[in-house]
Design a protein around this motif. Structure first.
Motif, PDB file in Angstrom:
ATOM      1  N   GLU A 216       0.840  -1.200   0.000  1.00 35.17           N
ATOM      2  CA  GLU A 216       0.000   0.000   0.000  1.00 35.17           C
ATOM      3  C   GLU A 216       0.872   1.244   0.000  1.00 35.17           C
ATOM      4  OE1 GLU A 216      -4.026  -1.432   2.365  1.00 35.17           O
ATOM      5  OE2 GLU A 216      -2.405  -0.486   3.520  1.00 35.17           O
ATOM      6  N   ASP A 217       0.359   2.317  -0.600  1.00 37.89           N
ATOM      7  CA  ASP A 217       1.083   3.586  -0.534  1.00 37.89           C
ATOM      8  C   ASP A 217       0.703   4.324   0.746  1.00 37.89           C
ATOM      9  OD1 ASP A 217      -1.430   4.640  -0.975  1.00 37.89           O
ATOM     10  OD2 ASP A 217      -0.887   5.755  -2.777  1.00 37.89           O
ATOM     11  N   PRO A 222      -3.841   0.320  -2.862  1.00 38.15           N
ATOM     12  CA  PRO A 222      -3.059  -0.859  -3.250  1.00 38.15           C
ATOM     13  C   PRO A 222      -2.094  -0.554  -4.388  1.00 38.15           C
ATOM     14  CG  PRO A 222      -5.302  -1.027  -4.074  1.00 38.15           C
ATOM     15  CD  PRO A 222      -5.271   0.177  -3.180  1.00 38.15           C
ATOM     16  N   VAL A 223      -0.892  -1.097  -4.266  1.00 38.02           N
ATOM     17  CA  VAL A 223       0.142  -0.948  -5.292  1.00 38.02           C
ATOM     18  C   VAL A 223       0.745  -2.329  -5.539  1.00 38.02           C
ATOM     19  CG1 VAL A 223       2.293   0.159  -5.960  1.00 38.02           C
ATOM     20  CG2 VAL A 223       0.654   1.390  -4.518  1.00 38.02           C
ATOM     21  N   SER A 264       4.961  -1.874 -10.003  1.00 36.77           N
ATOM     22  CA  SER A 264       4.144  -2.161 -11.182  1.00 36.77           C
ATOM     23  C   SER A 264       2.726  -1.618 -11.022  1.00 36.77           C
ATOM     24  CB  SER A 264       4.108  -3.676 -11.434  1.00 36.77           C
ATOM     25  OG  SER A 264       3.696  -4.384 -10.276  1.00 36.77           O
ATOM     26  N   GLY A 265       2.560  -0.687 -10.049  1.00 35.52           N
ATOM     27  CA  GLY A 265       1.259  -0.079  -9.820  1.00 35.52           C
ATOM     28  C   GLY A 265       1.159   1.330 -10.361  1.00 35.52           C
ATOM     29  N   LYS A 266       0.190   2.096  -9.823  1.00 36.58           N
ATOM     30  CA  LYS A 266      -0.098   3.439 -10.353  1.00 36.58           C
ATOM     31  C   LYS A 266       0.322   4.559  -9.418  1.00 36.58           C
ATOM     32  CE  LYS A 266      -4.504   2.645 -10.695  1.00 36.58           C
ATOM     33  NZ  LYS A 266      -5.957   2.851 -11.022  1.00 36.58           N
ATOM     34  N   GLY A 341      -2.435  -4.767   2.743  1.00 39.58           N
ATOM     35  CA  GLY A 341      -3.645  -4.511   1.991  1.00 39.58           C
ATOM     36  C   GLY A 341      -4.394  -5.762   1.600  1.00 39.58           C
ATOM     37  N   GLU A 342      -5.605  -5.549   1.114  1.00 47.46           N
ATOM     38  CA  GLU A 342      -6.483  -6.636   0.713  1.00 47.46           C
ATOM     39  C   GLU A 342      -5.896  -7.404  -0.465  1.00 47.46           C
ATOM     40  OE1 GLU A 342     -11.166  -7.261  -0.681  1.00 47.46           O
ATOM     41  OE2 GLU A 342     -10.395  -5.269  -0.144  1.00 47.46           O
TER      42      GLU A 342
END
Length: 356
Positions: A216-217, A222-223, A264-266, A341-342
Motif C-alpha cells: 500500500e502507498d 493498493p500498489v 508495477s502499480g499506479k 492490503g487486501e
C-alpha cells in the motif's frame, strides 16, 4: 511450545504425547501391537546422531542431556480419525518423532520434558504443529493411536539413566519435513537434516524467481509489486558495532537479505518494502528484520536500506536490504515477503545463503 489438545476426557486422563494407549497388564506397561485401523508409519531417512544439549526445568536449573532423535516416521491422516482435532489440524499428516535422552549430569533430573524443545520443520521453514492427546478410555484394549506413541517417557532420570519418548507433529499434506531441531536452553539450536533437506515443496519458490506481490502507498491505496530476491548473505557482528546490541543478540549471527522491487502499480511508494521481509530458519523460527535507530547515519554499510533512497515511482525499481539476527546453528531456510492490503498473501522463497 504451544500444546494442542485433542479428544474428549476428564483432565485426570490427559497424558502429554499420547502416553500409554493399549490395555495395561499387571505390570502397568502398555500392550504391544498396532491397531488394525492404523496404517504403518513410513520411516524417513535421518541420521540418529547423539548431541549434547541442555534442558532447563521449572526450577530454572540447567541440566545436561545427551539427546538423540532415533526415528521420524510419516503417518496417515487416518491415524487420528477417532480423535477430535482442532479445525486447523484436520487434513494434516501426522509425523512421529521418537528420541532418547540421557542424563549426563551428576544429579537426578526431575520432571524432565525435553520434548518441548523439539521441532519438526518443513522445507518452507514452518514448524509443524505439536499435538497432545487425551486418552479417551484408560480401560480400552485398543485406543486407535499409532504404536510409535504408545509409550511414555520417564520424567525422573538418575545420573546416567536414559529414557525414550515419542511426540506427534502435524504438517500440511503439501509440505514435508526438512529438519528436526532442538532449541538448546543453554546454547545453539541443534539441527538434524531429514532426507534431501534441500529439495523443493509446494508453494516455495526457487531462491531467485521473481514473484508478484501487493503493498500500500501512504494513502493506503493498493500498489502491485514485482519482487526479485537478490540473495541472502552471512554477515558479521563487527558490521553492527555502531549499534547497541544486548547480550543475547551478541551471541547471534546476522544475515543480510537483499530484495529488488519494481513498482508495477499506479502510485508512488516510499522505499520501505523490507518491513514485510522475514526469515524462517531451519529450526522453524520466524525472524523479523532488525530496526536500527540511526537518524542521518550511514546505517549498515554492507546492507544499505534502499538504493536509490527516494520515492519509487510507477515502473521504478529500488533495491532494499534488511538485517536479521539468527541463533547460531540455525541458518535461514526460507525468505518471506508479507505485503499490506487486501489480497496480499505471503510469498515464500527457499533461502540460498552466500558467505561474505
Amino acid at each position: 511450545m504451544p500444546i494442542r489438545l485433542a479428544g474428549a476426557a476428564s483432565l485426570s486422563a490427559l497424558l502429554l504425547l499420547a502416553v500409554g494407549c493399549a490395555g495395561a497388564p499387571a505390570d502397568g506397561k502398555a500392550s504391544p501391537g498396532a491397531s488394525d485401523a492404523v496404517t504403518p508409519a513410513k520411516p524417513l531417512p535421518m541420521k540418529p546422531t547423539p548431541r549434547q544439549a541442555t534442558w532447563t526445568g521449572s526450577d530454572h536449573t540447567a541440566h545436561p542431556l545427551r539427546i538423540t532423535p532415533t526415528r521420524l516416521a510419516r503417518g496417515s491422516d487416518s491415524d487420528l480419525k477417532h480423535i477430535r482435532l482442532d479445525d486447523d489440524l484436520k487434513g494434516m499428516v501426522p509425523y512421529y518423532l521418537t528420541f532418547s535422552y540421557t542424563n549426563t549430569g551428576k544429579k537426578t533430573v526431575k520432571m524432565a520434558s525435553p520434548e518441548r524443545n523439539f521441532s519438526v520443520n518443513g522445507v518452507d521453514g514452518l514448524a509443524a504443529q505439536p499435538v497432545s492427546l487425551f486418552r479417551t478410555n484408560p480401560l480400552a484394549t485398543d485406543s486407535g493411536l499409532p504404536p510409535e506413541c504408545r509409550e511414555g517417557g520417564a520424567t525422573e532420570l538418575a545420573a546416567g539413566a536414559t529414557a525414550a519418548l515419542c511426540q506427534i507433529f502435524m504438517l500440511p499434506k503439501s509440505q514435508r519435513p526438512a529438519t528436526v531441531s532442538y532449541k538448546d536452553d543453554g546454547g545453539d539450536t541443534l539441527i538434524w537434516p531429514v532426507g534431501n533437506a534441500g529439495g523443493s515443496a509446494k508453494g516455495v519458490l526457487a531462491p531467485d524467481v521473481p514473484a508478484d506481490g501487493i503493498t500500500e502507498d501512504s494513502r493506503r491505496r493498493p500498489v502491485s509489486l514485482r519482487i526479485t530476491p537478490k540473495g541472502v548473505r552471512t554477515g558479521s557482528l563487527a558490521d553492527l558495532s555502531r549499534f547497541d546490541l544486548d547480550a543475547d543478540q551478541k551471541k547471534m549471527v546476522p544475515y543480510y537479505v537483499t530484495m529488488q522491487y519494481r513498482n508495477s502499480g499506479k502510485y508512488d511508494l516510499l522505499p520501505s518494502m523490507s518491513e514485510g521481509v522475514s526469515l524462517r530458519t531451519a529450526g522453524g523460527q520466524s525472524v523479523q528484520r532488525m530496526t536500527f535507530i540511526d537518524i542521518g547515519g550511514p546505517g549498515v554499510a554492507k546492507c544499505p536500506e534502499a538504493v536509490p533512497d527516494k520515492m519509487v515511482k510507477p515502473n521504478g525499481v529500488v533495491t532494499e536490504c534488511s538485517v536479521h539476527l539468527l541463533p547460531k546453528g540455525d541458518p535461514p531456510a526460507a525468505v518471506l515477503f508479507t505485503g499490506d492490503g487486501e489480497g496480499s498473501t505471503p510469498i515464500v522463497w527457499r533461502a540460498s545463503v552466500d558467505q561474505q
